[in-house]
Design an enzyme around this catalytic site. Structure first.
Site, short mmCIF file in Angstrom:
data_model
loop_
_atom_site.label_atom_id
_atom_site.label_comp_id
_atom_site.label_asym_id
_atom_site.label_seq_id
_atom_site.Cartn_x
_atom_site.Cartn_y
_atom_site.Cartn_z
N GLU A 130 -41.54 1.93 11.54
CA GLU A 130 -41.46 2.29 12.96
C GLU A 130 -42.38 3.49 13.18
O GLU A 130 -42.04 4.61 12.82
CB GLU A 130 -40.04 2.64 13.39
CG GLU A 130 -39.99 2.99 14.87
CD GLU A 130 -38.62 3.44 15.34
OE1 GLU A 130 -38.34 3.31 16.55
OE2 GLU A 130 -37.83 3.94 14.52
N LYS B 171 -23.60 15.59 20.45
CA LYS B 171 -24.48 16.43 19.64
C LYS B 171 -25.92 16.04 19.93
O LYS B 171 -26.40 14.99 19.51
CB LYS B 171 -24.21 16.29 18.15
CG LYS B 171 -24.85 17.44 17.35
CD LYS B 171 -25.18 17.09 15.92
CE LYS B 171 -26.50 16.42 15.75
NZ LYS B 171 -27.67 17.27 16.12
N GLU C 283 -28.06 2.33 17.38
CA GLU C 283 -29.37 1.93 17.90
C GLU C 283 -30.39 2.64 17.02
O GLU C 283 -30.59 3.84 17.15
CB GLU C 283 -29.50 2.31 19.37
CG GLU C 283 -30.65 1.58 20.08
CD GLU C 283 -31.97 2.31 19.98
OE1 GLU C 283 -32.72 2.02 19.01
OE2 GLU C 283 -32.25 3.16 20.81
N CYS D 259 -38.17 4.13 21.43
CA CYS D 259 -37.67 3.05 20.56
C CYS D 259 -38.26 1.70 20.96
O CYS D 259 -38.60 0.88 20.09
CB CYS D 259 -36.15 2.99 20.64
SG CYS D 259 -35.33 4.47 20.03
#
Length: 474
Positions: A378, A167, A242, A276
């Site tokens: 983040e 997906k 992750e 990331c």
């Protein structure tokens, strides 16, 4: 959507728009996958499993080899499509498409290493272990590196004999669908790899809940990752998470400042900071801070922001309106609360067409307090907070303050300092005198709030295989 080797789900029903984030141009409408679509895709993967699992690893590897060749031949076409839907400059898109091909070739080379063990058992004869594929595996991937992360998910799973349902993110499904078609054209049997487009709330949850799915690999936001883990636990599914990071970069007073400046610019502003493992917090020794920041400011000001399809663009737009509003909010907070000093950037750039896309200037913020959101969250965008530190002990203490633990780097010529950084920084991957590069040959993943499990490297194959022990007494 791609189910059982065929395009599925015409846009006569519910669809969502895929737009170019640089121009707002509509690229395509893609079906909004339903729970029934997920069931059909999983059913196709179940039906294809026995045939694919009985194919030799070497034959599976040859499919990868042929597909990688086609991907390289079509690099320009695929890179252009990736830039159009994701926003990154063409040079970065080409690099990502090359990366997809390289990952396939790497796992093609590992095909012959899928084997068990022979174990003498004194008094009880011998034992053998055999490795068996799990069955149907699945992945939910983000929009920042859709081609590369797709390869990280599907390559080890398929080479191990599993079948797959992918997906992609709603804003970047087109490259994933095209790459899946390339694999089918290269000889991947129908149903081995299926792609379902749709929302996380509907398609994503249905995929994780489906009882025939044995493993879920998720890359994305922490809250969603926790939800994935909760749903998977009830079905005893294997999970890899992750969940991103807030990577610190430490610049010591003996570092090569030119190299460190170049590393900080690439590490933070590659893909508009939407990576990331991007440098998201910069800690610089006080004794070299003024010189380093001056060089960094000059380098950042030379970056050309624009449409990724323009050959002279260094940094494209943010991918979507949510990211744009988030970055604007953070920078406004810095100004309103005086939480730092904006050295350069901090606003929407002014050039022809900039008002049509999600553009934001590469931004440096110094003198950032430790409770700033720039250091705690983040930050997925082109804003880099800079903190001055007295020494390496203080830098490591500040770096480890984060709830994340994906990557970190230390820049120094001193081997003892390098060793200290590697031993004491809390991260899944630690670089010395470099940052950001993640090769398919090495394990990748995080600790703490950055998730668990690993991707890449030979060891990841064990994530997609189960070990069975056979005891034989003669």
């Amino acid at each position: 959507m791609l189910i059982n080797g065929k395009a599925a789900g015409a846009c006569g029903g519910e669809c969502f728009d895929v737009k170019n984030p640089a121009t707002g141009e509509l690229l395509e409408q893609v079906p909004r996958g339903t729970e029934d679509d997920i069931a059909l895709a999983v059913e196709a993967a179940v039906s294809a499993f026995e045939g694919w699992a009985s194919t030799s690893p070497q034959q599976r590897g040859m499919v990868f080899y042929r597909a990688a060749g086609v991907v390289r031949q079509r690099k320009e076409e695929l890179a252009t499509l990736l830039t159009q839907e994701q926003g990154k400059p063409l040079a970065e898109a080409r690099n990502e498409i090359e990366g997809f091909a390289h990952v396939l070739e790497y796992y093609c080379g590992l095909a012959g290493s899928l084997r068990g063990d022979f174990i003498p058992v004194p008094g009880n004869g011998y034992a053998f272990t055999v490795k068996k594929p799990l069955g149907v595996c699945a992945a939910i991937i983000p929009w920042n590196m859709p081609a590369l992360i797709m390869s990280w998910k599907i390559a080890p799973a398929l080479i191990s004999g599993n079948t797959f349902v992918l997906k992609p993110a709603s804003s970047t499904p087109l490259t994933n669908l095209t790459l899946a078609s390339v694999l089918n054209e290269a000889g991947l049997p129908a149903g081995v790899l299926n792609v379902i487009t749709g929302s996380g709330e509907t398609a994503g949850e249905s995929l994780v809940r489906n009882p025939h799915v044995k493993k879920i690999s998720f890359t994305g936001e922490s809250g969603t990752g926790i939800r994935v883990a909760e749903l998977a636990a009830s079905g005893m599914k294997r999970v890899t998470l992750e969940l991103g990071g807030s990577d610190p970069m430490i610049v010591c007073d003996d570092a090569n400042l030119e190299s460190a400046v170049a590393g900080a610019i690439r590490g933070r502003f590659y893909n508009c900071g939407q990576t990331c493992t991007a440098v998201k917090r910069l800690y610089v020794f006080e004794s070299v801070a003024e010189e380093f920041i001056s060089k960094l400011k000059a380098g950042v000001r030379n970056l050309k922001v624009g449409n990724g399809l323009d050959n002279n663009t260094d940094m494209g737009p943010l991918n979507n309106s949510h990211q744009m509003e988030y970055i604007k909010e953070l920078v406004a907070e810095v100004k309103e609360k005086s939480e730092g000093r904006i050295i350069t950037g901090g606003k929407i750039p002014s050039f022809k067409g900039s008002d049509k896309g999600y553009f934001f200037e590469p931004t440096l913020v110094s003198d950032v307090p430790e409770d700033s959101r720039l250091l705690k969250e983040e930050v997925f965008g082109p804003v880099l907070p800079i903190v001055k530190v007295k020494n390496l002990d203080e830098a490591i203490e500040e770096a480890n303050r984060s709830s994340y633990g994906l990557g970190a780097s230390v820049w120094t010529k001193d081997l003892d300092r390098a060793r200290m950084g590697c031993e004491q920084l809390n991260a899944g991957i630690i670089w010395v005198n470099q940052h950001f590069k993640v090769a398919p040959e090495v394990p990748f993943g995080g600790i703490k709030g950055s998730g668990f499990g690993r991707e890449n490297g030979p060891d990841v194959l064990s994530e997609y295989l189960e070990t069975r022990t056979i005891m034989l007494k003669t």
